[in-house]
Design a protein around this motif. Structure first.
Motif, mmCIF file in Angstrom:
data_model
loop_
_atom_site.group_PDB
_atom_site.id
_atom_site.type_symbol
_atom_site.label_atom_id
_atom_site.label_comp_id
_atom_site.label_asym_id
_atom_site.label_seq_id
_atom_site.Cartn_x
_atom_site.Cartn_y
_atom_site.Cartn_z
ATOM 1 N N ALA A 127 42.952 -7.094 7.125
ATOM 2 C CA ALA A 127 42.241 -6.307 7.910
ATOM 3 C C ALA A 127 41.046 -7.075 8.978
ATOM 4 C CB ALA A 127 41.682 -5.211 7.228
ATOM 5 N N TRP A 128 40.581 -7.952 8.154
ATOM 6 C CA TRP A 128 39.607 -8.925 9.071
ATOM 7 C C TRP A 128 40.403 -9.735 10.119
ATOM 8 C CZ3 TRP A 128 38.428 -14.316 9.638
ATOM 9 C CH2 TRP A 128 37.398 -14.605 10.187
ATOM 10 N N ILE A 129 41.410 -10.142 10.025
ATOM 11 C CA ILE A 129 42.176 -10.800 11.154
ATOM 12 C C ILE A 129 42.499 -9.920 12.077
ATOM 13 C CG2 ILE A 129 44.167 -12.109 11.427
ATOM 14 C CD1 ILE A 129 44.487 -12.993 8.690
ATOM 15 N N LYS A 130 42.980 -8.759 11.756
ATOM 16 C CA LYS A 130 43.392 -7.831 12.855
ATOM 17 C C LYS A 130 42.283 -7.072 13.539
ATOM 18 C CE LYS A 130 47.673 -6.811 10.524
ATOM 19 N NZ LYS A 130 48.772 -5.947 9.955
ATOM 20 N N ARG A 131 41.144 -7.170 12.931
ATOM 21 C CA ARG A 131 39.765 -6.634 13.491
ATOM 22 C C ARG A 131 39.869 -5.038 13.531
ATOM 23 N NH1 ARG A 131 36.803 -9.683 12.028
ATOM 24 N NH2 ARG A 131 35.153 -8.756 13.418
ATOM 25 N N ASP A 132 40.202 -4.640 12.358
ATOM 26 C CA ASP A 132 40.238 -3.252 12.049
ATOM 27 C C ASP A 132 38.826 -2.888 11.637
ATOM 28 O OD1 ASP A 132 40.161 -3.393 9.463
ATOM 29 O OD2 ASP A 132 42.059 -2.454 8.971
ATOM 30 N N PRO A 133 38.404 -1.595 11.601
ATOM 31 C CA PRO A 133 37.076 -1.205 10.908
ATOM 32 C C PRO A 133 36.420 -1.949 9.852
ATOM 33 C CG PRO A 133 38.105 0.710 11.914
ATOM 34 C CD PRO A 133 38.919 -0.308 11.876
ATOM 35 N N THR A 134 37.564 -2.078 8.765
ATOM 36 C CA THR A 134 37.172 -2.598 7.597
ATOM 37 C C THR A 134 36.476 -3.881 7.537
ATOM 38 O OG1 THR A 134 39.303 -1.642 6.637
ATOM 39 C CG2 THR A 134 37.836 -2.977 5.372
ATOM 40 N N ALA A 135 36.877 -4.806 8.751
ATOM 41 C CA ALA A 135 36.819 -6.207 9.284
ATOM 42 C C ALA A 135 35.000 -6.434 9.052
ATOM 43 C CB ALA A 135 37.063 -6.634 10.384
ATOM 44 N N SER A 136 34.294 -5.279 9.418
ATOM 45 C CA SER A 136 32.843 -5.595 9.614
ATOM 46 C C SER A 136 32.181 -5.884 8.116
ATOM 47 C CB SER A 136 32.120 -4.393 10.116
ATOM 48 O OG SER A 136 32.431 -3.385 9.087
ATOM 49 N N SER A 137 32.867 -5.419 7.005
ATOM 50 C CA SER A 137 32.276 -5.689 5.764
ATOM 51 C C SER A 137 32.511 -7.250 5.537
ATOM 52 C CB SER A 137 33.056 -5.093 4.757
ATOM 53 O OG SER A 137 32.909 -3.649 4.783
ATOM 54 N N ILE A 138 33.540 -7.790 5.889
ATOM 55 C CA ILE A 138 33.531 -9.353 5.568
ATOM 56 C C ILE A 138 32.631 -10.167 6.770
ATOM 57 C CG2 ILE A 138 35.358 -11.454 5.885
ATOM 58 C CD1 ILE A 138 37.381 -9.640 4.695
ATOM 59 N N ASP A 139 32.522 -9.728 7.807
ATOM 60 C CA ASP A 139 31.752 -10.126 8.649
ATOM 61 C C ASP A 139 30.051 -10.352 8.205
ATOM 62 O OD1 ASP A 139 33.482 -10.530 10.785
ATOM 63 O OD2 ASP A 139 33.081 -8.889 11.782
ATOM 64 N N GLN A 140 29.738 -8.935 7.480
ATOM 65 C CA GLN A 140 28.383 -8.936 7.071
ATOM 66 C C GLN A 140 28.332 -9.930 5.771
ATOM 67 O OE1 GLN A 140 27.920 -4.984 5.600
ATOM 68 N NE2 GLN A 140 25.914 -5.092 6.698
ATOM 69 N N TRP A 141 29.247 -10.169 5.151
ATOM 70 C CA TRP A 141 29.472 -10.848 3.918
ATOM 71 C C TRP A 141 29.097 -12.653 4.469
ATOM 72 C CZ3 TRP A 141 31.500 -15.349 2.259
ATOM 73 C CH2 TRP A 141 31.535 -15.818 0.709
ATOM 74 N N ILE A 142 29.913 -12.864 5.392
ATOM 75 C CA ILE A 142 29.748 -14.397 5.774
ATOM 76 C C ILE A 142 28.407 -14.328 6.546
ATOM 77 C CG2 ILE A 142 30.762 -15.752 7.517
ATOM 78 C CD1 ILE A 142 33.488 -14.638 7.188
ATOM 79 N N TYR A 143 28.019 -13.540 7.314
ATOM 80 C CA TYR A 143 26.788 -13.760 8.042
ATOM 81 C C TYR A 143 25.457 -13.785 7.126
ATOM 82 C CZ TYR A 143 23.109 -12.456 11.484
ATOM 83 O OH TYR A 143 21.885 -12.465 12.075
ATOM 84 N N TRP A 144 25.261 -12.921 6.127
ATOM 85 C CA TRP A 144 24.263 -12.506 5.440
ATOM 86 C C TRP A 144 24.165 -13.683 4.083
ATOM 87 C CZ3 TRP A 144 19.730 -10.372 5.760
ATOM 88 C CH2 TRP A 144 19.402 -9.512 6.689
ATOM 89 N N ASN A 145 25.366 -13.585 3.640
ATOM 90 C CA ASN A 145 25.258 -14.435 2.262
ATOM 91 C C ASN A 145 25.168 -16.110 2.455
ATOM 92 O OD1 ASN A 145 25.071 -12.533 -0.100
ATOM 93 N ND2 ASN A 145 27.195 -11.762 1.006
ATOM 94 N N ASN A 146 25.461 -16.558 3.602
ATOM 95 C CA ASN A 146 25.437 -17.810 4.004
ATOM 96 C C ASN A 146 23.952 -18.267 4.643
ATOM 97 O OD1 ASN A 146 27.860 -18.810 2.624
ATOM 98 N ND2 ASN A 146 28.615 -17.262 3.702
ATOM 99 N N SER A 147 23.432 -17.352 4.999
ATOM 100 C CA SER A 147 22.139 -17.853 5.952
ATOM 101 C C SER A 147 20.679 -17.720 5.088
ATOM 102 C CB SER A 147 22.184 -16.821 7.183
ATOM 103 O OG SER A 147 20.951 -17.219 7.819
ATOM 104 N N PRO A 148 20.147 -18.634 4.782
ATOM 105 C CA PRO A 148 18.861 -18.481 4.178
ATOM 106 C C PRO A 148 17.844 -17.747 4.993
ATOM 107 C CG PRO A 148 19.605 -20.588 3.485
ATOM 108 C CD PRO A 148 20.680 -19.926 4.398
ATOM 109 N N LEU A 149 18.083 -18.244 6.411
ATOM 110 C CA LEU A 149 16.856 -17.715 7.222
ATOM 111 C C LEU A 149 16.979 -16.108 7.430
ATOM 112 C CD1 LEU A 149 17.254 -20.061 10.408
ATOM 113 C CD2 LEU A 149 15.473 -19.771 8.881
ATOM 114 N N ARG A 150 18.239 -15.740 6.906
ATOM 115 C CA ARG A 150 18.209 -14.061 6.956
ATOM 116 C C ARG A 150 18.042 -13.629 5.582
ATOM 117 N NH1 ARG A 150 20.943 -16.398 10.836
ATOM 118 N NH2 ARG A 150 20.747 -15.692 12.866
ATOM 119 N N HIS A 151 18.019 -14.234 4.539
ATOM 120 C CA HIS A 151 17.965 -13.898 3.007
ATOM 121 C C HIS A 151 16.536 -14.070 2.631
ATOM 122 C CE1 HIS A 151 21.289 -12.092 1.083
ATOM 123 N NE2 HIS A 151 22.156 -12.800 1.661
#
Length: 245
Positions: free
Chosen positions: A29-53
């Motif tokens: 779903a992430w590859i095809k960019r359907d609505p479910t993809a946003s969950s993985i985008d959030q995970w990658i963005y938030w969980n790997n950024s100390p500046l945002r955590h």
């Protein structure tokens, strides 16, 4: 040059363990960019950024406040700073939980809102003591340190029993007598520490940067005594207060 993203690329990005936990379907779903993809985008963005955590308290222990603001605005700099912070904060463990986890939404909350949620949850466990305060100076201090809106919400809410954590109240009983503001701040750390003690090390590392002091005895290998109760209270409270916290 082939720019197509394959499933194997996704697994490398989020780690084999995470991709396996999410399943082929979610990764596809992430590859095809359907609505479910946003969950993985959030995970990658938030969980790997100390500046945002990380809380402002944590960030300013490494950099002046003015610099910290610039890091967040400039992606070229923030990526480099994030790498440095991951080392300084000892983020040695990856995260492998799924978006369906009950605490997923809480882990995505920015540090300032996360801290307010923790204060609110601890305040409900000492609501009786809050309602008994007659000293104006103490009331003003409490409003300033935990938030005027939080103070008012606790006083006016008719659902306090829903969020009352008996174990936390017992732990804070002595401290409440001497300094109710300090009791709430300590209680906030305790309820967060217990709620996330059942999660893996990587999650605890990141939560500890949102609310410093949540794991005073070190990260947990097994859930603390009231982990399940604390998790339910925080999750329910966030659903009920998300719109204004």
């Amino acid at each position: 040059m082939n720019s197509k993203i394959e499933l194997s690329d996704v697994k490398e990005i989020v780690s084999n363990r995470s991709a396996t936990l999410w399943g082929e379907e979610l990764c596809d779903a992430w590859i095809k960019r359907d609505p479910t993809a946003s969950s993985i985008d959030q995970w990658i963005y938030w969980n790997n950024s100390p500046l945002r955590h990380a809380s402002s308290e944590v960030l300013t222990s490494f950099f002046p406040a003015l610099f910290s603001e610039n890091f967040v605005k400039d992606s070229r700099v923030s990526s480099y700073v994030d790498d440095l912070l991951r080392v300084r904060l000892s983020w040695n463990s990856s995260i492998s939980w799924a978006p369906q986890d009950p605490l997923w939404n809480l882990a995505m909350i920015p540090p300032n809102r996360f801290q307010r949620l923790a204060f609110l949850s601890a305040s409900f466990s000492v609501k009786h003591e809050i309602t008994q305060i007659i000293d104006g100076a103490i009331v003003r201090k409490l409003r300033k340190e935990i938030g005027e809106d939080i103070f008012q919400f606790v006083l006016l809410s008719n659902t306090s029993s829903k969020y009352f954590l008996k174990s936390l109240h017992s732990e804070l009983s002595t401290l409440v007598i001497h300094d109710i503001s300090e009791a709430i701040q300590q209680g906030a750390k305790m309820i967060v520490g217990h709620a996330f003690s059942s999660k893996e090390r990587g999650i605890q590392e990141r939560i500890a940067t949102k609310l410093p002091g949540s794991f005073p005895q070190g990260y947990c290998d097994t859930p603390l005594p009231w982990a399940s109760e604390a998790e339910k209270i925080l999750s329910a409270l966030w659903k009920d207060s998300e719109s204004w916290l």
